[in-house]
Design an enzyme around this catalytic site. Structure first.
Site, PDB file in Angstrom:
ATOM      1  CE  LYS A 206      48.994  34.797  35.729  1.00 40.93           C
ATOM      2  NZ  LYS A 206      48.497  33.223  35.587  1.00 40.93           N
ATOM      3  CD  GLU A 212      38.541  46.443  38.640  1.00 45.76           C
ATOM      4  OE1 GLU A 212      39.788  46.194  37.824  1.00 45.76           O
ATOM      5  OE2 GLU A 212      37.684  45.752  38.595  1.00 45.76           O
ATOM      6  N   GLY A 267      46.083  33.443  39.097  1.00 42.66           N
ATOM      7  CA  GLY A 267      45.782  34.544  39.900  1.00 42.66           C
ATOM      8  C   GLY A 267      45.290  34.300  41.525  1.00 42.66           C
ATOM      9  NE  ARG A 268      40.138  30.452  40.279  1.00 45.52           N
ATOM     10  CZ  ARG A 268      40.296  30.737  39.134  1.00 45.52           C
ATOM     11  NH1 ARG A 268      40.631  31.882  38.808  1.00 45.52           N
ATOM     12  NH2 ARG A 268      40.135  29.734  38.261  1.00 45.52           N
ATOM     13  CD  GLU A 353      38.551  34.700  39.580  1.00 46.45           C
ATOM     14  OE1 GLU A 353      37.766  35.778  39.575  1.00 46.45           O
ATOM     15  OE2 GLU A 353      39.599  34.608  39.459  1.00 46.45           O
ATOM     16  CG  HIS A 384      24.861  37.536  67.983  1.00 45.95           C
ATOM     17  ND1 HIS A 384      24.160  37.403  69.199  1.00 45.95           N
ATOM     18  CD2 HIS A 384      25.951  36.959  68.371  1.00 45.95           C
ATOM     19  CE1 HIS A 384      24.797  36.947  70.140  1.00 45.95           C
ATOM     20  NE2 HIS A 384      25.883  36.635  69.836  1.00 45.95           N
ATOM     21  CE  LYS A 509      38.793  41.255  34.582  1.00 49.76           C
ATOM     22  NZ  LYS A 509      40.097  40.616  34.383  1.00 49.76           N
TER      23      LYS A 509
HETATM   24  O1  F6P Z   1      38.769  38.417  38.725  1.00 44.83           O
HETATM   25  C1  F6P Z   1      39.493  38.052  37.479  1.00 44.83           C
HETATM   26  C2  F6P Z   1      40.967  38.036  37.664  1.00 44.83           C
HETATM   27  O2  F6P Z   1      41.642  37.643  36.634  1.00 44.83           O
HETATM   28  C3  F6P Z   1      41.463  37.228  38.762  1.00 44.83           C
HETATM   29  O3  F6P Z   1      41.670  35.962  38.408  1.00 44.83           O
HETATM   30  C4  F6P Z   1      42.619  37.587  39.285  1.00 44.83           C
HETATM   31  O4  F6P Z   1      42.915  37.267  40.684  1.00 44.83           O
HETATM   32  C5  F6P Z   1      42.271  39.159  39.311  1.00 44.83           C
HETATM   33  O5  F6P Z   1      41.404  39.296  38.024  1.00 44.83           O
HETATM   34  C6  F6P Z   1      43.379  40.146  39.053  1.00 44.83           C
HETATM   35  O6  F6P Z   1      44.259  40.001  38.063  1.00 44.83           O
HETATM   36  P1  F6P Z   1      45.740  40.669  37.942  1.00 44.83           P
HETATM   37  O7  F6P Z   1      46.600  39.863  39.115  1.00 44.83           O
HETATM   38  O8  F6P Z   1      46.325  40.150  36.614  1.00 44.83           O
HETATM   39  O9  F6P Z   1      45.598  42.011  38.217  1.00 44.83           O
END
Ligand code: F6P
Length: 543
Positions: A206, A212, A267-268, A353, A384, A509
């Site tokens: 987003k 990462e 995002g979620r 979240e 199990h 972060k």
């Molecule tokens: O974990 C925090 C967060 O902002 C989530 O809400 C989101 O899904 C994820 O990081 C990834 O964010 P982006 O889509 O901006 O890379």
């Protein structure tokens, strides 16, 4: 004391809790042969059975009173109409518009958002057609055989969960890979098996700035460029999905290769947007649209059905009942479908979240428990592993069982074995086995001791919901996901918390950004607490 806990409705539920505790579920079933009929709901191909809950005919009405007292219906309508309900980030919450199938407008900031949504869906369809037909070719003229979604959190879990769940619908000659972890082994393990000539990277973020994702995207680009003839080849192999055009072009992806979505998609809650491109490529656009359609049906159900027959509302209120009145800290999601392998993981983010919050809309610390710990994995594997604790441990773990009545496959025996377990586990949890029943079983065993008998007793009285659906189709999956999303929203409304920001994720972060430069040399670090200093310095010695 908070207004919620001080309310007459909350207190009435507390008093009712005292009445219900001594009444075992077994008894509730034996005294009411119609209990299943009274406490189950049908929605399209989905049966929702909530009769194995610690409730009688007074419980839910009291919980509905609570929902009405907090003006739940008004708040639900505000979400659907694009009001700024994510107040800390000053955003509307309109993932429901992404799956809207009728022709009515949805306004945000005086503009109808539907034309943009439809245009993006149409762009996705064209792109899927191009990839599937081979019209879109890699730099050496070959058809794309592998798509690699690079994202994290909502930009990974949704596409991964849905693609895995709908594997039976996968395109015959296209493989999907999902890379999220900053740990390089995640990317390397995938790249080892990939051919750059036939691989399409989808960078899903987003913000297009998540550390990462950008680290993995840069390494993927580097790997690609080591083998590609020139920079122009990137155009055929890198696609971006983002709300942030500037970051996308800075990374080196052409705007024409960008699929947009908007700030009002959390995002979620983004799998319904262009973040779902890897799903659409993997299972085909028609199936992706069937997923949206299933979610739309569930949205309408949630938006218009009276609370008493509203599946997500009932799910939410039962969750409140256990979380706030029985002090249950966790909730397990147990799909009897291997394809739903990532369903619990997905809602771990979706729920934790969203509702892992300790301040309310007015900035006050809450004095009640909010979001539960969500966990689980497919049955029968879980049986199990952790079910022992569910049956005989000391914790109350409300749970959801989910299963399809039909498998996509036809090996003999498997499905009945799977379903017999799906049916037996909630029964065992509810019914248990008392000492008299255990003794009866052991009557031929003259050596049976008191210890053996008591170790075999299962007290039962453990609550669960069961979702039995016809088949795990795109449409049914869409409805199930939307039910859980609306459950989470409903609980957030009751708890008076903002389910749509995620401020808590930021602190770690920020601290990682401080530590990263400290790792670039071998200097001893003493700027943190002694534990963090000790760990940093040990890492420097060991690396
Ligand atoms: O974990 C925090 C967060 O902002 C989530 O809400 C989101 O899904 C994820 O990081 C990834 O964010 P982006 O889509 O901006 O890379």
């Amino acid at each position: 004391m908070s207004a919620l806990r001080n309310s007459a409705e909350w207190k009435a539920i507390q008093a009712h809790h005292q009445e219900i505790v001594p009444v075992p579920l077994r008894k509730l079933f034996s005294s009411d042969p119609r209990r299943f009929h009274s406490y189950s709901l049908h929605f399209n191909d989905i049966l929702f059975d909530y009769s194995k809950n610690l409730i009688n005919n007074k419980t839910l009405p009291l919980l509905f009173d609570l929902a009405r007292a907090v003006k739940f219906e008004k708040k639900r309508d505000a979400m659907f109409s694009g009001d700024i309900i994510n107040t800390t980030e000053h955003r509307a919450v309109l993932h429901t518009a992404l799956r809207k199938q009728d022709a009515t407008a949805v306004y945000f900031d005086h503009q109808d958002v539907m034309p943009k949504i439809k245009a993006t869906l149409s762009k996705m369809r064209h792109f899927c057609d191009d990839i599937h037909s081979g019209n879109w070719k890699g730099y050496s003229g070959k058809k794309i055989t592998d798509i690699v979604n690079i994202g994290i959190g909502g930009s990974d879990l949704g596409p991964k969960m849905v693609s895995t769940a709908l594997t039976p619908y996968a395109q015959a000659d296209l493989k999907a890979h999902f890379i999220s972890n900053a740990d390089q082994s995640h990317l390397i393990n995938a790249l080892t098996h990939l051919n750059p000539e036939t691989t399409l990277f989808i960078i899903a973020s987003k913000t297009f700035s998540t550390l990462e994702t950008m680290t993995n995207a840069n390494s993927a680009k580097h790997w690609f460029m080591q083998q590609a003839p020139d920079k122009a080849a990137i155009k055929k192999h890198f696609i971006a999905i983002s709300t942030h055009a500037e970051n996308v072009t800075t990374f080196g992806i052409d705007k024409a290769n960008m699929f947009e979505f908007w700030d009002w998609v959390g995002g979620r809650y983004s799998l319904w947007s262009s973040i779902g491109l890897s799903i659409a490529l993997y299972i085909g656009m028609d199936n992706f649209e069937a997923l949206l359609d299933g979610a739309f049906d569930a949205d309408q159900h949630f938006h218009t059905t009276p609370l008493e027959e509203n599946i997500p509302v009932v799910m939410a209120l039962l969750g409140i009942w256990y979380n706030n009145f029985f002090d249950a800290d966790t909730h397990a999601i147990l799909p009897y479908a291997q394809d739903l392998d990532f369903f619990a993981d997905y809602f771990q983010q979706g729920d934790m979240e969203s509702n892992g919050k300790n301040t309310d809309f007015d900035g006050n610390q809450v004095d009640y428990s909010t979001g539960p710990i969500i966990w689980g994995q497919p049955g029968t594997n879980g049986q199990h592993a952790f079910y022992q604790l569910m049956h005989q441990g000391t914790k109350l773990i409300p749970c959801d069982f989910l299963a399809p009545a039909q498998s996509h496959y036809d090996l003999p025996e498997h499905h009945d074995i799977l379903l017999s377990n799906f049916l037996a586990q909630p029964e065992a949890l509810m019914h248990g086995k008392n000492a008299t029943e255990v003794e009866k079983d052991l009557q031929n065993n003259k050596e049976a001791t008191k210890v053996l008998i008591s170790s075999k007793v299962c007290v039962g009285n453990k609550p669960s919901n069961s979702f039995l659906f016809k088949k795990l189709t795109p449409k049914t999956l869409g409805s199930l996901i939307a039910f859980y999303e609306h459950k989470i929203f409903t609980q957030g409304v009751i708890w008076n918390i903002n389910s749509f920001d995620q401020m808590g994720v930021e602190l770690g972060k920020v601290l990682a950004k401080v530590i990263l430069p400290e790792l670039k040399n071998d200097k001893i670090i003493d700027s943190h607490d002694s534990s963090t200093n000790g760990l940093i310095n040990a890492y420097k010695q060991l690396r």
